[in-house]
Every structure is written in C-alpha cells, then in structure tokens.
Design a protein around this motif. Structure first.
Motif, PDB file in Angstrom:
ATOM      1  N   ARG A 138       0.843  -1.184   0.000  1.00  0.00           N
ATOM      2  CA  ARG A 138       0.000   0.000   0.000  1.00  0.00           C
ATOM      3  C   ARG A 138       0.888   1.248   0.000  1.00  0.00           C
ATOM      4  O   ARG A 138       1.995   1.243   0.544  1.00  0.00           O
ATOM      5  CB  ARG A 138      -0.903  -0.001   1.227  1.00  0.00           C
ATOM      6  CG  ARG A 138      -1.820  -1.219   1.291  1.00  0.00           C
ATOM      7  CD  ARG A 138      -2.482  -1.353   2.647  1.00  0.00           C
ATOM      8  NE  ARG A 138      -3.325  -0.193   2.944  1.00  0.00           N
ATOM      9  CZ  ARG A 138      -3.962  -0.044   4.105  1.00  0.00           C
ATOM     10  NH1 ARG A 138      -3.794  -0.935   5.072  1.00  0.00           N
ATOM     11  NH2 ARG A 138      -4.729   1.015   4.303  1.00  0.00           N
ATOM     12  N   PRO A 139       0.424   2.334  -0.616  1.00  0.00           N
ATOM     13  CA  PRO A 139       1.213   3.579  -0.586  1.00  0.00           C
ATOM     14  C   PRO A 139       1.511   4.015   0.844  1.00  0.00           C
ATOM     15  O   PRO A 139       0.744   3.767   1.772  1.00  0.00           O
ATOM     16  CB  PRO A 139       0.308   4.573  -1.306  1.00  0.00           C
ATOM     17  CG  PRO A 139      -0.561   3.732  -2.188  1.00  0.00           C
ATOM     18  CD  PRO A 139      -0.797   2.462  -1.417  1.00  0.00           C
TER      19      PRO A 139
ATOM     20  N   ARG B 107       9.541   7.560 -10.875  1.00  0.00           N
ATOM     21  CA  ARG B 107       8.848   7.082  -9.676  1.00  0.00           C
ATOM     22  C   ARG B 107       8.675   8.265  -8.719  1.00  0.00           C
ATOM     23  O   ARG B 107       9.655   8.907  -8.330  1.00  0.00           O
ATOM     24  CB  ARG B 107       9.674   5.971  -9.011  1.00  0.00           C
ATOM     25  CG  ARG B 107       9.026   5.363  -7.774  1.00  0.00           C
ATOM     26  CD  ARG B 107       7.915   4.413  -8.135  1.00  0.00           C
ATOM     27  NE  ARG B 107       7.280   3.885  -6.943  1.00  0.00           N
ATOM     28  CZ  ARG B 107       7.734   2.826  -6.264  1.00  0.00           C
ATOM     29  NH1 ARG B 107       8.831   2.221  -6.657  1.00  0.00           N
ATOM     30  NH2 ARG B 107       7.089   2.398  -5.203  1.00  0.00           N
ATOM     31  N   ARG B 108       7.422   8.577  -8.343  1.00  0.00           N
ATOM     32  CA  ARG B 108       7.176   9.721  -7.460  1.00  0.00           C
ATOM     33  C   ARG B 108       5.999   9.444  -6.533  1.00  0.00           C
ATOM     34  O   ARG B 108       5.155   8.573  -6.806  1.00  0.00           O
ATOM     35  CB  ARG B 108       6.932  11.003  -8.247  1.00  0.00           C
ATOM     36  CG  ARG B 108       5.744  10.979  -9.187  1.00  0.00           C
ATOM     37  CD  ARG B 108       6.136  10.593 -10.580  1.00  0.00           C
ATOM     38  NE  ARG B 108       5.103  10.899 -11.562  1.00  0.00           N
ATOM     39  CZ  ARG B 108       4.973  10.240 -12.705  1.00  0.00           C
ATOM     40  NH1 ARG B 108       5.774   9.233 -12.980  1.00  0.00           N
ATOM     41  NH2 ARG B 108       4.032  10.593 -13.542  1.00  0.00           N
ATOM     42  N   ARG B 109       5.987  10.229  -5.457  1.00  0.00           N
ATOM     43  CA  ARG B 109       4.927  10.116  -4.437  1.00  0.00           C
ATOM     44  C   ARG B 109       4.293  11.493  -4.210  1.00  0.00           C
ATOM     45  O   ARG B 109       4.954  12.524  -4.355  1.00  0.00           O
ATOM     46  CB  ARG B 109       5.493   9.587  -3.116  1.00  0.00           C
ATOM     47  CG  ARG B 109       5.877   8.118  -3.165  1.00  0.00           C
ATOM     48  CD  ARG B 109       6.582   7.681  -1.895  1.00  0.00           C
ATOM     49  NE  ARG B 109       6.821   6.234  -1.883  1.00  0.00           N
ATOM     50  CZ  ARG B 109       7.525   5.613  -0.966  1.00  0.00           C
ATOM     51  NH1 ARG B 109       8.105   6.304   0.025  1.00  0.00           N
ATOM     52  NH2 ARG B 109       7.685   4.304  -1.011  1.00  0.00           N
TER      53      ARG B 109
ATOM     54  N   GLU C 207       0.972   7.168  -5.294  1.00  0.00           N
ATOM     55  CA  GLU C 207       2.267   6.807  -5.886  1.00  0.00           C
ATOM     56  C   GLU C 207       2.085   6.538  -7.370  1.00  0.00           C
ATOM     57  O   GLU C 207       1.029   6.081  -7.818  1.00  0.00           O
ATOM     58  CB  GLU C 207       2.864   5.577  -5.200  1.00  0.00           C
ATOM     59  CG  GLU C 207       3.314   5.820  -3.777  1.00  0.00           C
ATOM     60  CD  GLU C 207       4.114   4.659  -3.207  1.00  0.00           C
ATOM     61  OE1 GLU C 207       4.486   3.773  -4.005  1.00  0.00           O
ATOM     62  OE2 GLU C 207       4.357   4.632  -1.991  1.00  0.00           O
ATOM     63  N   LYS C 208       3.129   6.810  -8.137  1.00  0.00           N
ATOM     64  CA  LYS C 208       3.092   6.599  -9.580  1.00  0.00           C
ATOM     65  C   LYS C 208       4.500   6.307 -10.075  1.00  0.00           C
ATOM     66  O   LYS C 208       5.487   6.703  -9.460  1.00  0.00           O
ATOM     67  CB  LYS C 208       2.544   7.845 -10.279  1.00  0.00           C
ATOM     68  CG  LYS C 208       2.019   7.597 -11.686  1.00  0.00           C
ATOM     69  CD  LYS C 208       1.337   8.854 -12.230  1.00  0.00           C
ATOM     70  CE  LYS C 208       0.683   8.560 -13.569  1.00  0.00           C
ATOM     71  NZ  LYS C 208       0.009   9.778 -14.115  1.00  0.00           N
TER      72      LYS C 208
ATOM     73  N   LEU D 200      -3.782   5.016  -5.258  1.00  0.00           N
ATOM     74  CA  LEU D 200      -4.262   5.846  -4.146  1.00  0.00           C
ATOM     75  C   LEU D 200      -4.523   5.010  -2.905  1.00  0.00           C
ATOM     76  O   LEU D 200      -4.910   3.836  -2.981  1.00  0.00           O
ATOM     77  CB  LEU D 200      -5.549   6.576  -4.540  1.00  0.00           C
ATOM     78  CG  LEU D 200      -5.452   7.597  -5.690  1.00  0.00           C
ATOM     79  CD1 LEU D 200      -6.824   8.184  -5.983  1.00  0.00           C
ATOM     80  CD2 LEU D 200      -4.461   8.685  -5.343  1.00  0.00           C
ATOM     81  N   GLU D 201      -4.326   5.655  -1.784  1.00  0.00           N
ATOM     82  CA  GLU D 201      -4.702   5.104  -0.476  1.00  0.00           C
ATOM     83  C   GLU D 201      -5.296   6.263   0.323  1.00  0.00           C
ATOM     84  O   GLU D 201      -4.601   7.232   0.643  1.00  0.00           O
ATOM     85  CB  GLU D 201      -3.500   4.510   0.242  1.00  0.00           C
ATOM     86  CG  GLU D 201      -3.829   3.905   1.587  1.00  0.00           C
ATOM     87  CD  GLU D 201      -4.585   2.587   1.474  1.00  0.00           C
ATOM     88  OE1 GLU D 201      -5.206   2.178   2.476  1.00  0.00           O
ATOM     89  OE2 GLU D 201      -4.551   1.956   0.395  1.00  0.00           O
TER      90      GLU D 201
END
Length: 489
Positions: A82-83, A440-442, A131-132, A121-122
C-alpha cells in the motif's frame, strides 16, 4: 562483468582470428615467432571460442541472474504494498504547498481524488497517499532480463547455427544444401555435425553489375531460383521459384538466409586432342584485384583414352594464367575495368603430371608447384588469347579460349535463434526507454477544516529518483488543487 567482457573481447578485434582468416593468423605467427606461439596457446587467435572467454560469459550470466532474482522479488512486493501514509511534517519534503480552498473537506477530497486519477491511491480519512511510476523498475528489470535472453540467443546461435560459403557458376549452376561437402568453406556450430542441414537448392541463372566510369560498383543483382519443401521433394520436375538476390537483401528459405557476397569470372577452355577428342572445362578463377576483377586460376584437363596410368599422368594439361575482363591491350595482360568489355587471358599451358592422384588435396585455383620443381610438369606454351583464339601444342593438341562465364559467391547462414535475438533486442530498447522516461514519485494531501467554511489543503511531493524533474509536475498539481495563491509554500 560487462566491462570485463568488453575488455576480454578486445584481442578478438585487434588480433587476426583463425576462424575468420586463417592465412592472416599464420602470417602473424610467422612475423612474431616469440610472442605469437604464446598468444596461440592462450587462445588469443580464437578469442570467442576460448575457455577463459566462455568463463567470463558464464560469470556474467550468474551475476545478472543473481542480481535480477532478488530485485524481481522486491518489485513484486512493492507492487502489492500500500502507498506510504502521509508524513507528519509535509513541510520537510522537497516539494510542499499549503493553502485554503473553497468547499467542504469531503468536496476537496473528491477533487483531489479526481485529479489523481491514474495514480495508486490510499485514502485514510481525509488524507490521500498516491504513488506513480512503478513501470520504471519494471522497465529496468525487462532490460536486464532481455539482456540475459539476448546472451542466451547468441549462445544458441553459436551452438546450433552454421555458416558456409560456396561459388556457383551462372547460366544454370546449382547448389544444394544437402551436406557440408557441397560448400567451399563451412563453419559449423558446436552441436552441428552437418548431417541435418536445412534442405533446399539454389540455381544461379544470371548476374548483372553496374559500374561508374571509374570502375566503382553501384549495384549487384543475381537472378536465382530456388527449391524447398514440396518443390524439392517433387524431384527434377519440381518447380523453381525465381528470386532477385542483391547485397543486403538475402533469400530466406527453409529457415536459412542466402546472401550475395561477391562475383567473378570463369574462362571457358576447350582442348582438342590429336585424335579429335574434345574436352571443355569452365571453372571459376580467383579474383586478385577487387577493383578491376583481374583474376588468376588454373583449368585442368585429364587426357582421354589413356589406358596406361603412366601415360595418363604424363599427359595431363593445366591452363594457368591471368584473366582481364577489360584488357589494357598491351603485351602484359592487365585489367582496367571490372565489366566484361574486352576480355583477354594470358595463359601458360602446362603438361605433365599434375599430381592429382597422389592423395593430397589441391587448390582449384593453382597447380602444385612441387610438381614443377620436380620436373614432371612443364610449360609447353605461352600466349595471350582473346575469345575464339587458340594455341597449338607441339603434339598437335589445340587449346582454345572459348568465352567467359560469371560466378557468384553465396553465403548460407543458419541461426535458429535470430527471431529470439530480435525480440530480446526490441525488449531491451523498450525496457531502457521505459526506465529512462518514467519517474517514480509520491504525492500526499492532508485535508483539514478551515475557517469561514473553507478547507485547508496541505500538499507534499517526493521523487524516488534523482534528477527526476518532478518539480514541474508537482507545481501543476498544486496550481490545479490550490487555484488561489498558497498562503505558505
């Protein structure tokens, strides 16, 4: 390991390799009598078949697989995870913004959720973790896995593939891929014994070349026909399928590729013996000047009706010399242009024992000089001939230069892993492009009730890779979710 493999491959580029050019290798050994034998013992003239190169190759496999296995497992766990929850202090992140927007917390939450469509999404209460860029690591793994597949494909090609060269006369000359003895030179893979070659036949019908005024070639085209599959099993009555063979445009048949490598000339001679018996031979002569296609060779004849073996040996004939497709016209025959404009041949007619029955192999392009040195093979005539001209020997035998045929040099290559190599090469490029372009990013959002019916929205962003260019994307998200100028950013 890749660097070590590259360094180990350097001798293969700097030193002659026996499998590619045995004569150059022998010449190097003769010129370097001290270091040459040591290099030969250590396999520097067969680099890519040496045990030490194979050891590096295998270590690279082990290294890649040893790295990819834990990375693949870690990536699988990351995809299921999970994010990360929203950090307590978003203002400590590299990208941060805070402000008030109109609407209730639920409405702002819905707007944030809609804007982050496509992200993982969380949602926990009124906080959003997103996150992506998971495909970045997938692309990296695909690149390295494809590299392993590419190395396996190359190894399979070396093990199960083969490559051979053959010269075929035009005007109906044929070659069948039925055994290694049909080739002029043949290089087999480690697990190829030559008994199960791909069955097909090729017939050379014609050859055309175009040249610039300075003799530079502009195009080569061979009209060939081929048989394979049911056409071949039908026997002599089976149909021949035409094909235009050109440089870098091979014929693909029965899983093999047939390339056009080169061309040359084959003078045709007729020997008429005193009893009226005629023998006609046409055989390729070796090109000695690729610019003008000046050629040298030896066309050999056995005497007819020679019951006595000694008489048969003593009356063999070889027509040797130089052939010029466009002769300069001087006393010394030389070629000034590669096309067949003014053909002329300078011949030495040799008579005697050619040594064809002594159990030793002979080159089709030359006579055995040992026979000349022993005095059992002598020159009996010398002349320059144009098509139709002839020489009469002292015993009444006539040697006539009839005309000239052409030959083409074909290469047959079999690589059962070529489609797999292409697939893995495409996957490598795709994986590399994916790993370089996807970031990769948050992204986090905390929503809290504000004053006067407004809602306070705090945003934070973090890139998982250095120099990811995430700032521009974060600013776009901030400007859309916080349309008013943030109170603190």
């Amino acid at each position: 390991m890749l660097s070590l493999l590259g360094v180990a491959a350097l001798p293969g580029a700097l030193l002659p390799q026996r499998s590619l050019n045995a004569s150059r290798t022998d010449e190097y050994l003769a010129q370097h009598p001290t270091i040459g034998p040591w290099l030969d013992r250590m396999g520097f003239f067969e680099v890519f078949a040496s045990p030490w190169f194979a050891a590096i190759y295998l270590l690279l496999f082990v290294s890649l697989i040893g790295c990819l296995t834990p990375r693949g497992l870690e990536y699988a766990r990351a995809c299921r995870a999970r994010p990360v929850s929203v950090p307590r202090n978003l203002n400590r992140l590299p990208h941060h913004a805070r402000g008030e927007v109109a609407g209730s917390p639920d409405e702002v939450l819905a707007a944030v959720r809609a804007r982050l469509k496509g992200w993982r999404l969380e949602i926990r209460g009124h906080t959003v973790s997103a996150e992506k860029g998971y495909l970045r690591e997938a692309g990296n793994l695909v690149f390295h896995l494809a590299l392993v597949g590419l190395l396996i494909g190359f190894a399979a090609g070396k093990l199960f593939g083969y490559e051979g060269q053959v010269i075929v006369l035009t005007q109906g000359g044929q070659f069948c891929n039925s055994g290694i003895l049909n080739y002029d030179s043949f290089r087999a893979g480690t697990l190829v014994d030559g008994t199960s070659l791909s069955p097909f036949c090729v017939r050379a019908d014609d050859f055309r070349a175009t040249y610039q005024p300075d003799g530079q070639a502009t195009s080569f085209h061979a009209d060939i026909a081929y048989q394979a599959g049911d056409d071949l099993t039908a026997g002599p009555t089976g149909p021949w399928r035409p094909y235009g063979l050109e440089v870098n445009h091979p014929l693909r048949v029965a899983g093999d590729r047939v390339y056009l490598l080169g061309n040359g000339y084959a003078p045709r001679f007729t020997v008429t013996y005193p009893d009226g018996t005629r023998r006609t031979q046409v055989i390729q002569w070796r090109t000695v000047d690729p610019t003008t296609l000046l050629a040298e060779g030896a066309t050999k004849f056995d005497p007819p009706n020679a019951a006595d073996p000694q008489q048969w040996r003593n009356n063999q004939i070889a027509v040797t010399g130089l052939f010029a497709p466009t002769s300069s016209g001087g006393k010394v025959v030389t070629s000034v242009f590669p096309a067949l404009l003014r053909p002329e041949v300078a011949v030495d007619v040799m008579r005697g024992d050619l040594g064809r029955d002594d159990g030793r192999g002979q080159s089709i392009f030359e006579i055995d000089q040992r026979q000349v040195d022993a005095g059992v093979l002598k020159r009996v005539a010398r002349s320059n001939l144009t098509p139709g001209a002839e020489i009469t020997l002292d015993d009444g035998t006539r040697v006539r230069f009839d005309d000239v045929a052409q030959w083409v040099s074909l290469q047959v290559s079999h690589d059962p892993a070529q489609e797999a190599v292409l697939l893995f090469a495409v996957l490598m490029l795709g994986g590399l492009a994916t790993s370089l372009t996807i970031k990769r990013r948050r992204f986090w959002a905390r929503i809290t009730p504000g004053a006067s019916g407004r809602t306070e929205l705090e945003l934070g962003g973090l890139a998982r890779t250095d120099q990811a260019g995430y700032g521009e994307e974060f600013h776009r998200l901030r400007d859309e979710l916080l349309p008013e100028r943030p109170a603190l950013s």
